[in-house]
Design a protein around this motif. Structure first.
Motif, PDB file in Angstrom:
ATOM      1  N   SER A  82       0.573  84.137  18.535  1.00 54.83           N
ATOM      2  CA  SER A  82      -0.235  85.304  18.875  1.00 54.83           C
ATOM      3  C   SER A  82      -0.487  86.179  17.656  1.00 54.83           C
ATOM      4  O   SER A  82      -1.128  87.214  17.766  1.00 54.83           O
ATOM      5  CB  SER A  82       0.482  86.125  19.945  1.00 54.83           C
ATOM      6  OG  SER A  82       1.663  86.686  19.400  1.00 54.83           O
TER       7      SER A  82
ATOM      8  N   ILE B  31       0.404  96.481  33.533  1.00 58.12           N
ATOM      9  CA  ILE B  31       1.485  95.671  32.967  1.00 58.12           C
ATOM     10  C   ILE B  31       2.824  96.280  33.380  1.00 58.12           C
ATOM     11  O   ILE B  31       3.109  97.444  33.117  1.00 58.12           O
ATOM     12  CB  ILE B  31       1.373  95.621  31.423  1.00 58.12           C
ATOM     13  CG1 ILE B  31       0.018  95.021  30.998  1.00 58.12           C
ATOM     14  CG2 ILE B  31       2.543  94.842  30.822  1.00 58.12           C
ATOM     15  CD1 ILE B  31      -0.268  93.621  31.530  1.00 58.12           C
ATOM     16  N   HIS B  34       6.937  95.261  29.218  1.00 53.04           N
ATOM     17  CA  HIS B  34       6.450  95.029  27.860  1.00 53.04           C
ATOM     18  C   HIS B  34       7.639  94.820  26.926  1.00 53.04           C
ATOM     19  O   HIS B  34       8.427  95.737  26.706  1.00 53.04           O
ATOM     20  CB  HIS B  34       5.619  96.240  27.408  1.00 53.04           C
ATOM     21  CG  HIS B  34       4.958  96.053  26.073  1.00 53.04           C
ATOM     22  ND1 HIS B  34       4.370  97.084  25.380  1.00 53.04           N
ATOM     23  CD2 HIS B  34       4.791  94.959  25.307  1.00 53.04           C
ATOM     24  CE1 HIS B  34       3.878  96.620  24.240  1.00 53.04           C
ATOM     25  NE2 HIS B  34       4.128  95.333  24.170  1.00 53.04           N
ATOM     26  N   THR B 128       3.772  91.455  36.026  1.00 52.59           N
ATOM     27  CA  THR B 128       2.984  91.126  34.842  1.00 52.59           C
ATOM     28  C   THR B 128       3.860  91.476  33.643  1.00 52.59           C
ATOM     29  O   THR B 128       4.386  92.585  33.562  1.00 52.59           O
ATOM     30  CB  THR B 128       1.686  91.934  34.778  1.00 52.59           C
ATOM     31  OG1 THR B 128       1.983  93.299  35.084  1.00 52.59           O
ATOM     32  CG2 THR B 128       0.662  91.411  35.785  1.00 52.59           C
ATOM     33  N   VAL B 130       4.206  91.134  29.338  1.00 54.20           N
ATOM     34  CA  VAL B 130       3.570  90.762  28.074  1.00 54.20           C
ATOM     35  C   VAL B 130       4.511  91.015  26.906  1.00 54.20           C
ATOM     36  O   VAL B 130       5.472  91.779  27.014  1.00 54.20           O
ATOM     37  CB  VAL B 130       2.248  91.533  27.817  1.00 54.20           C
ATOM     38  CG1 VAL B 130       1.201  91.211  28.877  1.00 54.20           C
ATOM     39  CG2 VAL B 130       2.496  93.033  27.735  1.00 54.20           C
ATOM     40  N   CYS B 131       4.190  90.367  25.792  1.00 58.75           N
ATOM     41  CA  CYS B 131       4.930  90.555  24.548  1.00 58.75           C
ATOM     42  C   CYS B 131       4.015  90.077  23.438  1.00 58.75           C
ATOM     43  O   CYS B 131       3.212  89.168  23.654  1.00 58.75           O
ATOM     44  CB  CYS B 131       6.214  89.731  24.589  1.00 58.75           C
ATOM     45  SG  CYS B 131       7.154  89.726  23.034  1.00 58.75           S
ATOM     46  N   THR B 136       5.676  84.131  25.348  1.00 60.79           N
ATOM     47  CA  THR B 136       5.915  84.971  26.518  1.00 60.79           C
ATOM     48  C   THR B 136       5.684  84.182  27.797  1.00 60.79           C
ATOM     49  O   THR B 136       6.208  84.523  28.857  1.00 60.79           O
ATOM     50  CB  THR B 136       4.972  86.196  26.461  1.00 60.79           C
ATOM     51  OG1 THR B 136       5.105  86.778  25.168  1.00 60.79           O
ATOM     52  CG2 THR B 136       5.319  87.227  27.509  1.00 60.79           C
ATOM     53  N   ALA B 146       3.027  85.991  32.887  1.00 64.61           N
ATOM     54  CA  ALA B 146       3.561  86.418  31.593  1.00 64.61           C
ATOM     55  C   ALA B 146       2.765  85.756  30.485  1.00 64.61           C
ATOM     56  O   ALA B 146       2.618  84.540  30.474  1.00 64.61           O
ATOM     57  CB  ALA B 146       5.028  86.032  31.489  1.00 64.61           C
ATOM     58  N   ILE B 149       0.294  88.418  23.622  1.00 64.27           N
ATOM     59  CA  ILE B 149      -0.832  89.259  23.204  1.00 64.27           C
ATOM     60  C   ILE B 149      -0.743  89.522  21.707  1.00 64.27           C
ATOM     61  O   ILE B 149       0.314  89.350  21.101  1.00 64.27           O
ATOM     62  CB  ILE B 149      -0.844  90.606  23.977  1.00 64.27           C
ATOM     63  CG1 ILE B 149       0.485  91.360  23.802  1.00 64.27           C
ATOM     64  CG2 ILE B 149      -1.128  90.368  25.460  1.00 64.27           C
ATOM     65  CD1 ILE B 149       0.534  92.711  24.505  1.00 64.27           C
ATOM     66  N   GLU B 153      -3.348  94.573  21.114  1.00 63.31           N
ATOM     67  CA  GLU B 153      -3.049  94.672  22.539  1.00 63.31           C
ATOM     68  C   GLU B 153      -1.663  95.276  22.775  1.00 63.31           C
ATOM     69  O   GLU B 153      -1.449  95.978  23.770  1.00 63.31           O
ATOM     70  CB  GLU B 153      -3.175  93.301  23.209  1.00 63.31           C
ATOM     71  CG  GLU B 153      -4.626  92.844  23.268  1.00 63.31           C
ATOM     72  CD  GLU B 153      -4.789  91.462  23.865  1.00 63.31           C
ATOM     73  OE1 GLU B 153      -5.647  91.304  24.735  1.00 63.31           O
ATOM     74  OE2 GLU B 153      -4.056  90.538  23.453  1.00 63.31           O
ATOM     75  N   GLN B 165      -8.730  92.696  30.655  1.00 61.01           N
ATOM     76  CA  GLN B 165      -8.631  91.245  30.801  1.00 61.01           C
ATOM     77  C   GLN B 165      -9.739  90.698  31.679  1.00 61.01           C
ATOM     78  O   GLN B 165     -10.186  91.370  32.603  1.00 61.01           O
ATOM     79  CB  GLN B 165      -7.308  90.886  31.494  1.00 61.01           C
ATOM     80  CG  GLN B 165      -6.080  91.145  30.672  1.00 61.01           C
ATOM     81  CD  GLN B 165      -5.806  90.037  29.694  1.00 61.01           C
ATOM     82  OE1 GLN B 165      -5.679  88.877  30.069  1.00 61.01           O
ATOM     83  NE2 GLN B 165      -5.743  90.379  28.429  1.00 61.01           N
TER      84      GLN B 165
END
Ligand code: SF4
Lengths: 203, 474
Positions: A82, B31, B34, B128, B130-131, B136, B146, B149, B153, B165
């Motif tokens: 990413s 989200i 995080h 939800t 994210v990382c 993730t 999951a 990003i 983001e 999104q």
């Protein structure tokens, strides 16, 4: 973010599929805390020899491609991690547009956030553009985002698709966070409802 | 959204997190969790600072260091590499300034972000998550949406707790039947990637289903979901079931008592409805999967361990032929060579793909009572301090050390070349990690991906080996 409207520039041909983000910028260069200055590390493992000198065979080390603003590649460009360092390195080198048949999803996303336009075109067309790119400075490509066309050196116009929202942000150089904050009341409302239904998410 | 249309697991979690739909179909998506680490967050916090913004929900955010750090005792002193040190110190400054919960290196709970999320009960079904990290997708094993990003983001989530999104497409990978002896979740996912290719899942979220997936424990499901990104997918997920609920129960950050019961009641509504639409479906027969190993520099270049290095001439497509030749040159291979004859210099058991207690047990079962081959450096790197403590309680550290493996502290280690654990140019490694890209484990390094048991077998044999020839002694 710098707006993207039209761009006419030298396109570098990179006739490879699955160009991954470790290739675009190896992990050892991710130790920076800045967004800038990564251009010198772009494609470092193939661009430089073990002793640090330039590898004369690598496209971006040759004239006129040192001044490339467009990159033409094959399938699945930017697959892998990413790391936004990949578009940062491209941008810092001077690349504002990458054309390929397909892209890694996260790279595709990250590019827009940095004013780089990733364009998906069928493989046969990418191969044609690759031929143009091989002609160097005499065969600049033009990318017109408002009209959604790539113009070949022979004048042929190739239409491309782009997400309407992303196009709007890119044409106007707008940043996402500013856009989203206009929805702050809706976010407040969502949180109030979610907190009532799933209180364990709010420790 | 009509309540009658059958929906997938992905659709349900997605719908439950839509804050607002914009006219062109873009969604402001909420989200829930995080996760952040030192490599992809500095520029995000810097962005907040410059714009005078705050972190909207520090309680939904957590930070840990994992990528840069050494995995030997030296890490508790000063980090030697000035740039690594600066990244770690920057994270520590940022979490203080923005009030974000942080697990420091000295905390036993420290570990790879994708190991500690589920382990601590931070990652839960229906969330939800994210990382700023592509793996993730691991947390999708919890029955969560999951995904990884970029740093812009990360900043967006810190500031707004949402992302902009577009919905992904639904893909289902059905794995039916029983796994053969010696085969594991890692072999399943390598076989899937071999089948669909590294771009096979692009634009899709993959739901893994079928009785072979159901039969996996949570660690196995995490291994499968972890490598979704290697198949090009945005995310991977497994529907939550009793295995999931039992795993979550009692974890430090998981809901307790009445809240747990309420949560489970909701989680039970999440599995895909019968008749839900999948844009793409792929089927695999678990029984037909043999222990897998990669030979090239892309995870799709995978073969059964009984196979031979491919010949470029056998590929019809000219570009592919050239690419295969390039890979053979890079990997130092000759067409037709038996995979089992490839000598290895280094064996790495670790990474967010395979560093959980179950992985270490599988490797230890093969290593027990045997010795690492001469000239091979073999490392075992637990995914977290808690995994390490558990392994030591079970005596696995002794098994490894007696066999000649190095027993290390938790971190990303040799999964990527940005901390002191690296391959030297030309070295060949058997690795339980997820990427065999050129230079991934260090410039010039050559990586073969495989399961923990297969990695242990390679360490003992001194070359890639078939784990089925190494039945446990203990
Ligand atoms: S273990 Fe490897 S893949 Fe996983 S988070 Fe760390 S560097 Fe990334």
């Amino acid at each position: 973010m710098q707006a993207f409207t039209t761009l006419t520039g030298i396109a570098a041909p990179l006739p490879e599929a699955n160009v991954d983000t470790d290739k675009i910028i190896p992990a050892r260069f991710l130790k920076t805390i800045a967004r800038t200055g990564l251009g010198k590390n772009l494609f470092a493992n193939v661009r430089y020899k073990a002793d640090g000198s330039e590898n004369p065979d690598f496209i971006l080390n040759r004239e006129p491609y040192r001044k490339s603003e467009i990159l033409v590649a094959l399938d699945n460009f930017g697959c892998g991690s990413s790391r936004e360092h990949a578009p940062w390195a491209l941008l810092d080198f001077g690349i504002r547009c990458v054309i390929a048949p397909s892209f890694g999803d996260i790279f595709h996303n990250n590019s827009f956030k940095n004013g780089i336009l990733p364009i998906r075109l069928p493989r046969e067309i990418c191969e044609k553009l690759m031929e143009d790119a091989k002609l160097g400075a005499n065969a600049r490509l033009t990318v017109d985002l408002a009209r959604q066309v790539v113009v070949r050196p022979n004048g042929e116009e190739i239409p491309f698709e782009v997400d309407a929202f992303r196009k709007h942000l890119l044409l106007n150089g707008l940043d996402d966070i500013g856009q989203t904050l206009q929805h702050a009341p809706a976010i407040d409302g969502f949180e109030a409802r979610q907190k009532a239904a799933q209180p364990w998410l709010y420790a | 959204m009509s309540a009658t249309r059958p929906r997938t697991l992905f659709d349900k979690i997605w719908d439950a997190h839509v804050v607002e739909r914009l006219p062109d179909g873009t969604v402001v998506l909420y989200i829930d969790k995080h996760l952040t680490h030192e490599v992809t967050s500095p520029q995000a916090f810097e962005g907040l600072r410059m714009a005078g913004r705050k972190v909207r929900r520090p309680d939904a955010t957590i930070a840990v260091v994992d990528h840069n750090i050494a995995t030997d005792a030296s890490r508790y002193g000063t980090i030697e590499d000035p740039e690594s040190r600066q990244q770690v110190e920057t994270l520590e400054r940022n979490v203080k300034e923005f009030g974000v919960p942080y697990i420091p290196l000295t905390d036993q709970r420290q570990g790879i972000v994708h190991v500690i999320g589920p382990e601590l009960g931070l990652s839960l079904p229906g969330m939800t998550i994210v990382c700023g990290d592509s793996h993730t997708s691991t947390h999708g094993a919890m029955g969560a949406l999951a995904f990884g990003i970029g740093t812009s983001e990360v900043e967006h989530v810190l500031a707004t707790q949402t992302l902009l999104q577009k919905p992904a497409k639904n893909m289902r990978v059905l794995v039916e039947g029983n796994l053969a002896v010696g085969c594991t979740a890692k072999d399943i996912v390598l076989a899937i990637i071999g089948k669909i290719g590294t771009a096979g899942g692009t634009g899709h979220v993959i739901e893994y289903a079928g009785d072979a997936i159901r039969a996996l424990d949570m660690a196995g499901r995490m291994t499968v979901c972890n490598m979704s990104i290697e198949g090009g997918a945005r995310a991977g997920m497994v529907a939550p079931d009793q295995t999931t609920f039992d795993y979550v129960k009692g974890r430090p950050f998981a809901p307790k008592g009445e809240a747990y019961d309420r949560a489970v009641a909701w989680w039970k509504t999440l599995p895909s409805d019968p008749g839900a639409h999948f844009d793409r479906e792929v089927k695999l027969d678990a029984h037909a999967i043999a222990p897998q190993v990669t030979w090239g520099t892309s995870p799709e270049d995978v073969l059964p361990i009984t196979g031979n290095v491919p010949n470029p001439a056998d590929f019809a497509d000219e570009a592919k032929r050239a690419q295969v030749q390039r890979m053979l040159d890079y990997m130092g291979l000759t067409a037709g060579q038996r995979l089992q004859d490839l000598r290895v210099d280094v064996v790495f058991i670790g990474s967010c793909t395979n560093s959980r207690i179950e992985d270490l047990r599988a490797a230890a079962a093969i290593a027990e009572g045997r010795k690492v081959a001469d000239g091979v450096r073999a490392l075992v790197v637990p995914g977290s301090g808690l995994v390490k403590a558990q392994a030591e309680q079970e005596g696995l550290d002794r098994v490894f050390k007696e066999a000649g493996f190095e027993w290390r502290e938790a971190g990303c280690s040799m999964c990527l070349g940005m901390n002191p654990d690296k391959l030297k140019p030309g070295q060949r490694s058997a690795s339980t990690s997820n990427r065999n890209f050129e230079g991934r484990q260090g410039p010039g390094g050559r990586t073969h991906l495989l399961s923990p048991a297969m990695a242990a077998a390679a360490a003992l044999a001194g070359h890639l080996a078939d784990v089925r020839d190494f039945q446990p002694k203990g």
